[in-house]
Design a protein around this motif. Structure first.
Motif, short mmCIF file in Angstrom:
data_model
loop_
_atom_site.label_atom_id
_atom_site.label_comp_id
_atom_site.label_asym_id
_atom_site.label_seq_id
_atom_site.Cartn_x
_atom_site.Cartn_y
_atom_site.Cartn_z
N VAL A 39 0.95 3.53 -1.59
CA VAL A 39 2.34 3.13 -1.34
C VAL A 39 3.25 3.43 -2.54
CG1 VAL A 39 1.75 1.40 0.39
CG2 VAL A 39 1.86 0.73 -2.02
N TYR A 40 2.65 3.80 -3.66
CA TYR A 40 3.47 4.08 -4.85
C TYR A 40 2.70 5.02 -5.76
CZ TYR A 40 6.24 3.41 -9.07
OH TYR A 40 7.01 3.62 -10.17
N GLU A 58 -0.80 6.97 -12.25
CA GLU A 58 -1.37 5.87 -11.47
C GLU A 58 -0.99 5.99 -10.00
OE1 GLU A 58 -1.36 2.16 -14.66
OE2 GLU A 58 0.17 2.25 -13.10
N GLU A 60 -0.93 3.50 -6.55
CA GLU A 60 -1.09 2.12 -6.10
C GLU A 60 -1.20 2.09 -4.58
OE1 GLU A 60 0.94 -1.09 -7.78
OE2 GLU A 60 1.64 0.00 -9.55
N THR A 62 -2.16 -0.64 -1.10
CA THR A 62 -1.92 -2.05 -0.76
C THR A 62 -2.98 -2.94 -1.40
OG1 THR A 62 -3.09 -1.66 1.31
CG2 THR A 62 -0.68 -1.66 1.40
N GLN A 88 2.57 8.52 0.95
CA GLN A 88 1.54 8.63 1.97
C GLN A 88 1.02 10.06 2.12
OE1 GLN A 88 4.75 8.04 2.51
NE2 GLN A 88 5.49 9.31 4.19
N THR B 220 -0.60 -8.77 3.89
CA THR B 220 0.78 -8.27 3.72
C THR B 220 1.70 -8.90 4.76
OG1 THR B 220 0.13 -6.27 4.98
CG2 THR B 220 0.21 -6.09 2.57
N ARG B 283 9.75 0.75 -4.67
CA ARG B 283 8.55 0.65 -3.84
C ARG B 283 7.36 0.05 -4.57
NH1 ARG B 283 8.01 4.55 0.51
NH2 ARG B 283 5.80 4.05 0.28
N GLN B 284 7.40 0.06 -5.90
CA GLN B 284 6.18 -0.30 -6.64
C GLN B 284 5.72 -1.71 -6.28
OE1 GLN B 284 6.34 0.38 -10.86
NE2 GLN B 284 4.14 0.06 -11.07
N PRO B 285 4.46 -1.85 -5.85
CA PRO B 285 3.95 -3.18 -5.48
C PRO B 285 3.95 -4.13 -6.67
CG PRO B 285 2.42 -1.45 -4.78
CD PRO B 285 3.43 -0.81 -5.69
N ARG B 287 2.03 -7.58 -8.20
CA ARG B 287 0.66 -8.08 -8.07
C ARG B 287 0.59 -9.51 -8.57
NH1 ARG B 287 -1.77 -3.96 -5.01
NH2 ARG B 287 -0.99 -1.98 -5.81
N TYR B 290 1.31 -10.99 -12.39
CA TYR B 290 2.43 -10.39 -13.13
C TYR B 290 3.35 -11.52 -13.58
CZ TYR B 290 1.45 -5.53 -11.67
OH TYR B 290 0.91 -4.29 -11.47
N ASN B 312 2.63 -7.71 -3.47
CA ASN B 312 2.13 -6.49 -2.84
C ASN B 312 3.32 -5.62 -2.50
OD1 ASN B 312 0.46 -4.58 -1.41
ND2 ASN B 312 -1.00 -6.23 -1.04
N TYR B 313 3.13 -4.78 -1.51
CA TYR B 313 4.15 -3.87 -1.02
C TYR B 313 4.52 -4.34 0.37
CZ TYR B 313 5.87 0.50 1.11
OH TYR B 313 6.59 1.44 1.79
N ARG B 341 0.97 -4.86 -16.47
CA ARG B 341 0.36 -3.63 -16.93
C ARG B 341 1.32 -2.76 -17.73
NH1 ARG B 341 -0.77 -0.28 -13.52
NH2 ARG B 341 0.62 -1.12 -11.96
N GLN B 343 4.46 -2.49 -17.66
CA GLN B 343 5.66 -1.98 -17.00
C GLN B 343 6.60 -3.12 -16.66
OE1 GLN B 343 4.76 0.83 -13.80
NE2 GLN B 343 2.68 0.91 -14.58
N SER B 379 7.16 3.57 6.06
CA SER B 379 5.94 4.32 6.36
C SER B 379 4.80 3.40 6.70
CB SER B 379 5.55 5.16 5.16
OG SER B 379 5.55 4.36 3.99
#
Lengths: 126, 379
Positions: A39-40, A58, A60, A62, A88, B220, B283-285, B287, B290, B312-313, B341, B343, B379
């Motif tokens: 997803v990323y 990296e 990522e 789900t 995707q 999710t 979009r970055q999940p 976690r 964090y 999550n996403y 991590r 970021q 998506s």
């Protein structure tokens, strides 16, 4: 699992395709399947140094964050920026539209020392 | 099958049909099927998905004393409902911590099926007694806007069971307990079926178009719906008040319930924290674990950095999302940085849920979430 004959592979599940002076890099069908829905994608910076066996970028999914390791020493010359909005593609077409970056290898010999399809197939079936 | 893990009556079906299995709460359960978590998630939001939730426990209490035992142990008031209804409730420790969050199915006058989380079945059994009948049945959750259409062609009597109603029906001669409950934020039912008939019912639902879905999508989905998960938003040191679930507390219930005294103290002292949503800019999940940097939102030094309890996403929003306990003064709309991590992810504090629950007036294709139009190409 799809393991194309014409590619070379790292033991960290990256594929490499020789394109002139450059090597195109992505992750294998086996790797994308194991990661689940990506997803990323945190792409490397163009111009960044790639160091064999060290994290390059990296992915990522789900379920987790996974490093992509550089398959050889060199310099990143181009990245697949389509993956920013369409990560995707790594799942859907890992050897095509899901490529990650183009590397200019530090030495001409590095590509030849990577595993062939048969060796990689043995690794993932072990 | 990994040694020491329990298997659902549907385990062989999952293995034969492309499931990737994972350990969860002492069980080996499907993480995902062949289509993957995103497709399973969207099937549940847009059509119908079917989940094996046999790992949830079923603790059965029967007899004249059962109601009184549950009333003194659980926080909600069964006096507000009656036989044929279900209720979400909590079991607390004396300190007000949430030992488990669970659903009670009041199946018949003197029969209650209490449904704990998998890993808490033993502690619930210890607190309320009864009989653990988990191994005798499978529980299948059919969820999504098309769930009742799937039932209409497979199990018509179950299609008309109203929200949070429970009823015993017969499917092809097999007794099935049907409860219109679930944990995805969508309409749907949960079906408790004798173990030997589980595969037949599951295959009928799948044959009618329900997409088999695993724990990945279940997580999710509940996260988008802002639903707490024990071990994340509920657990030791977290009270229902902290989690914003004061509606599960029947303060004036005759005889009270375990943990009431501690909660009364907390209520008098005022709220400490509030469970909030974090919506990422990209979009970055996010976690679990964090850290949230509140920046200007709170005077420095007044609050330790908060940690995400879940993240999550979001497949519907195509953004990173997370949940976190924040100081009560932090208002929705506040901009924060989520760090993990090495970021930093810019994010905004939002009210939960991220995606409105079905029937909340904003359901269907035109949903707008947290003030943001839903991308049409998630998506």
């Amino acid at each position: 699992m799809n393991v194309p004959e014409d590619l070379r592979y790292s033991s960290d599940h990256e594929w490499c395709r020789q394109e002139g002076d450059h090597v195109r890099v992505g992750i294998t069908d086996y790797a994308q399947d194991a990661l689940g829905d990506i997803v990323y994608v945190q792409l490397p910076e163009p111009g960044a140094a790639a160091s064999a066996g060290q994290p390059l970028c990296e992915l990522e999914s789900t379920k987790s964050v996974s490093d992509v390791f550089a398959p050889l020493d060199g310099t990143v010359v181009e990245v697949n920026s389509e993956l920013v909005d369409s990560p995707q593609r790594v799942n859907e077409d890992p050897y095509g539209e899901g490529w990650i970056c183009l590397i200019k290898p530090a030495s001409a010999e590095a590509f030849g020392s990577l595993m062939g399809a048969e060796g990689y197939r043995k690794l993932i079936e072990a | 099958m990994s040694p020491g893990l329990r298997a659902s009556p549907l385990h062989s079906w999952h293995r034969a049909n492309g499931a990737r299995m994972v350990e969860f709460g002492g069980w080996e359960m499907p993480l995902q099927f062949g289509q993957g978590t995103l497709a399973e998630h969207m099937a549940c939001r847009r059509a119908a998905a079917v989940f094996d939730v046999s790992h949830l426990g079923t603790v059965r209490l029967e007899g004249r004393d059962a109601l009184g035992v549950l009333q003194s142990n659980l926080t909600n008031d069964l006096g507000k409902i009656g036989p044929g209804r279900a209720q979400y409730t909590h079991l607390l420790g004396e300190d007000g911590s949430v030992v488990d969050d669970l659903i009670v199915w009041w199946v018949a006058e003197e029969r209650f099926d209490v449904m704990p989380n998998a890993s808490n079945t033993a502690s619930v059994l210890g607190a309320v007694g009864g009989r653990d009948v988990t191994a005798e049945r499978a529980v299948i959750a059919l969820q999504g806007p098309a769930a009742r259409q799937v039932l209409a062609v497979t199990f018509p009597e179950a299609a008309s069971v109203g929200h949070f109603r429970v009823t015993r029906l017969s499917w092809r001669g097999t007794p099935v307990t049907v409860a219109a409950t679930g944990y995805t934020g969508e309409d749907g039912v949960e079906l408790a079926v004798p173990a030997e008939a589980a595969v037949g019912l599951w295959e009928a639902l799948v044959g009618a178009g329900a997409v088999p879905a695993g724990l990945g999508a279940r997580d999710t989905l509940r996260l988008e719906a802002g639903l707490p998960l024990h071990g994340h938003e509920l657990g030791p040191g977290i009270t229902p008040l902290d989690a914003g679930l004061s509606w599960v507390l029947a303060w004036g219930k005759p005889g009270g319930f375990r943990g009431l005294a501690a909660l009364e103290k907390q209520r008098a002292a005022g709220p400490r924290v509030k469970l909030a949503g974090l919506l990422g800019e990209g979009r970055q999940p996010m976690r679990a674990g964090y850290e949230v940097a509140l920046g200007e939102a709170v005077p420095s030094g007044t609050a330790p950095p908060a940690q995400l309890t879940s993240g999550n996403y979001s497949p519907v929003l195509a953004r990173g999302i997370g949940m976190c306990f924040l100081p009560v003064g932090v208002a929705p709309g506040t901009t924060v940085l989520v760090r993990g991590r090495g970021q930093e992810l810019p994010a905004k504090v939002v009210k939960l849920p991220f995606v409105p629950k079905a029937g909340s007036g904003a359901g269907g294709a035109g949903r707008s979430v947290a003030g943001t139009p839903v991308p049409t190409t998630a998506s």
